[in-house]
Write a protein that holds these residues in place. Structure first.
Motif, PDB file in Angstrom:
ATOM      1  N   GLU A  78       5.245   4.513   1.898  1.00 14.44           N
ATOM      2  CA  GLU A  78       4.788   3.159   2.206  1.00 14.44           C
ATOM      3  C   GLU A  78       3.868   3.156   3.422  1.00 14.44           C
ATOM      4  O   GLU A  78       4.177   3.738   4.457  1.00 14.44           O
ATOM      5  CB  GLU A  78       5.972   2.237   2.460  1.00 14.44           C
ATOM      6  N   VAL A  79       2.727   2.495   3.272  1.00  7.85           N
ATOM      7  CA  VAL A  79       1.808   2.294   4.393  1.00  7.85           C
ATOM      8  C   VAL A  79       2.204   0.988   5.064  1.00  7.85           C
ATOM      9  O   VAL A  79       2.238  -0.067   4.423  1.00  7.85           O
ATOM     10  CB  VAL A  79       0.345   2.240   3.916  1.00  7.85           C
ATOM     11  N   THR A  80       2.521   1.086   6.350  1.00  5.68           N
ATOM     12  CA  THR A  80       2.950  -0.081   7.118  1.00  5.68           C
ATOM     13  C   THR A  80       1.914  -0.387   8.195  1.00  5.68           C
ATOM     14  O   THR A  80       1.073   0.467   8.510  1.00  5.68           O
ATOM     15  CB  THR A  80       4.310   0.191   7.792  1.00  5.68           C
ATOM     16  N   PRO A  81       1.985  -1.573   8.780  1.00  4.58           N
ATOM     17  CA  PRO A  81       1.062  -1.859   9.891  1.00  4.58           C
ATOM     18  C   PRO A  81       1.215  -0.849  11.031  1.00  4.58           C
ATOM     19  O   PRO A  81       0.246  -0.529  11.708  1.00  4.58           O
ATOM     20  CB  PRO A  81       1.471  -3.267  10.337  1.00  4.58           C
ATOM     21  N   ASN A 110       2.002   2.430  10.775  1.00  2.59           N
ATOM     22  CA  ASN A 110       1.501   3.781  10.507  1.00  2.59           C
ATOM     23  C   ASN A 110       0.120   3.813   9.833  1.00  2.59           C
ATOM     24  O   ASN A 110      -0.438   4.887   9.631  1.00  2.59           O
ATOM     25  CB  ASN A 110       2.515   4.580   9.678  1.00  2.59           C
ATOM     26  N   GLU A 111      -0.430   2.659   9.502  1.00  6.75           N
ATOM     27  CA  GLU A 111      -1.650   2.623   8.699  1.00  6.75           C
ATOM     28  C   GLU A 111      -2.822   3.371   9.338  1.00  6.75           C
ATOM     29  O   GLU A 111      -3.526   4.125   8.659  1.00  6.75           O
ATOM     30  CB  GLU A 111      -2.061   1.185   8.392  1.00  6.75           C
ATOM     31  N   GLU A 112      -3.028   3.215  10.621  1.00  6.41           N
ATOM     32  CA  GLU A 112      -4.164   3.874  11.268  1.00  6.41           C
ATOM     33  C   GLU A 112      -4.039   5.395  11.171  1.00  6.41           C
ATOM     34  O   GLU A 112      -5.001   6.090  10.827  1.00  6.41           O
ATOM     35  CB  GLU A 112      -4.258   3.446  12.735  1.00  6.41           C
ATOM     36  N   GLN A 113      -2.846   5.926  11.420  1.00  3.53           N
ATOM     37  CA  GLN A 113      -2.643   7.372  11.343  1.00  3.53           C
ATOM     38  C   GLN A 113      -2.704   7.876   9.898  1.00  3.53           C
ATOM     39  O   GLN A 113      -3.232   8.959   9.645  1.00  3.53           O
ATOM     40  CB  GLN A 113      -1.300   7.755  11.976  1.00  3.53           C
ATOM     41  N   VAL A 114      -2.179   7.115   8.953  1.00  3.52           N
ATOM     42  CA  VAL A 114      -2.254   7.511   7.545  1.00  3.52           C
ATOM     43  C   VAL A 114      -3.716   7.558   7.111  1.00  3.52           C
ATOM     44  O   VAL A 114      -4.145   8.508   6.450  1.00  3.52           O
ATOM     45  CB  VAL A 114      -1.432   6.569   6.645  1.00  3.52           C
ATOM     46  N   ARG A 115      -4.493   6.568   7.490  1.00  2.00           N
ATOM     47  CA  ARG A 115      -5.919   6.566   7.134  1.00  2.00           C
ATOM     48  C   ARG A 115      -6.640   7.761   7.760  1.00  2.00           C
ATOM     49  O   ARG A 115      -7.546   8.343   7.159  1.00  2.00           O
ATOM     50  CB  ARG A 115      -6.574   5.252   7.532  1.00  2.00           C
ATOM     51  N   GLU A 116      -6.240   8.146   8.966  1.00  2.00           N
ATOM     52  CA  GLU A 116      -6.828   9.322   9.603  1.00  2.00           C
ATOM     53  C   GLU A 116      -6.455  10.597   8.828  1.00  2.00           C
ATOM     54  O   GLU A 116      -7.291  11.482   8.642  1.00  2.00           O
ATOM     55  CB  GLU A 116      -6.360   9.430  11.057  1.00  2.00           C
ATOM     56  N   LYS A 159       0.859  -1.184   0.000  1.00  2.00           N
ATOM     57  CA  LYS A 159       0.000   0.000   0.000  1.00  2.00           C
ATOM     58  C   LYS A 159       0.893   1.230   0.000  1.00  2.00           C
ATOM     59  O   LYS A 159       1.841   1.315   0.776  1.00  2.00           O
ATOM     60  CB  LYS A 159      -0.909   0.014   1.226  1.00  2.00           C
ATOM     61  N   LYS A 160       0.561   2.182  -0.882  1.00  2.00           N
ATOM     62  CA  LYS A 160       1.357   3.403  -1.027  1.00  2.00           C
ATOM     63  C   LYS A 160       0.480   4.636  -0.828  1.00  2.00           C
ATOM     64  O   LYS A 160      -0.695   4.648  -1.197  1.00  2.00           O
ATOM     65  CB  LYS A 160       1.993   3.485  -2.423  1.00  2.00           C
ATOM     66  N   ILE A 161       1.094   5.678  -0.289  1.00  2.00           N
ATOM     67  CA  ILE A 161       0.427   6.966  -0.133  1.00  2.00           C
ATOM     68  C   ILE A 161       0.602   7.748  -1.428  1.00  2.00           C
ATOM     69  O   ILE A 161       1.707   7.850  -1.956  1.00  2.00           O
ATOM     70  CB  ILE A 161       1.052   7.750   1.034  1.00  2.00           C
ATOM     71  N   VAL A 162      -0.501   8.305  -1.914  1.00  2.00           N
ATOM     72  CA  VAL A 162      -0.476   9.108  -3.130  1.00  2.00           C
ATOM     73  C   VAL A 162      -1.114  10.455  -2.803  1.00  2.00           C
ATOM     74  O   VAL A 162      -2.179  10.515  -2.193  1.00  2.00           O
ATOM     75  CB  VAL A 162      -1.269   8.418  -4.264  1.00  2.00           C
TER      76      VAL A 162
END
Length: 66
Positions: A40-43, A45-51, A3-6
């Motif tokens: 890169e979305v990692t386990p 940081n995923e919750e904070q990235v989604r926020e 999963k990548k941040i765009v």
């Protein structure tokens, strides 16, 4: 699958909401230009990235599967 941040920089207003949520990933420079420090979305940081995605006022941030 990774999963990548765009970021759509055409929409981004560099208001810094995302940086306030997860400064390890998003940074604003002295000219108020947004930089993605790691896409890169990692386990970890995923919750904070989604926020950050949810709270972006311009909906300029997305997560893509690659």
């Amino acid at each position: 699958m990774t999963k990548k941040i765009v970021v759509d920089f055409g929409l981004c207003e560099s208001n810094g909401v995302c940086m306030g949520i997860i400064p390890e990933v998003f940074d604003l420079d002295d000219e108020d230009y947004l930089h993605v420090l790691t896409d890169e979305v990692t386990p970890e940081n995923e919750e904070q990235v989604r926020e950050a995605v949810r709270q972006c006022p311009r909906q300029a941030i997305a997560i893509r599967d690659e």
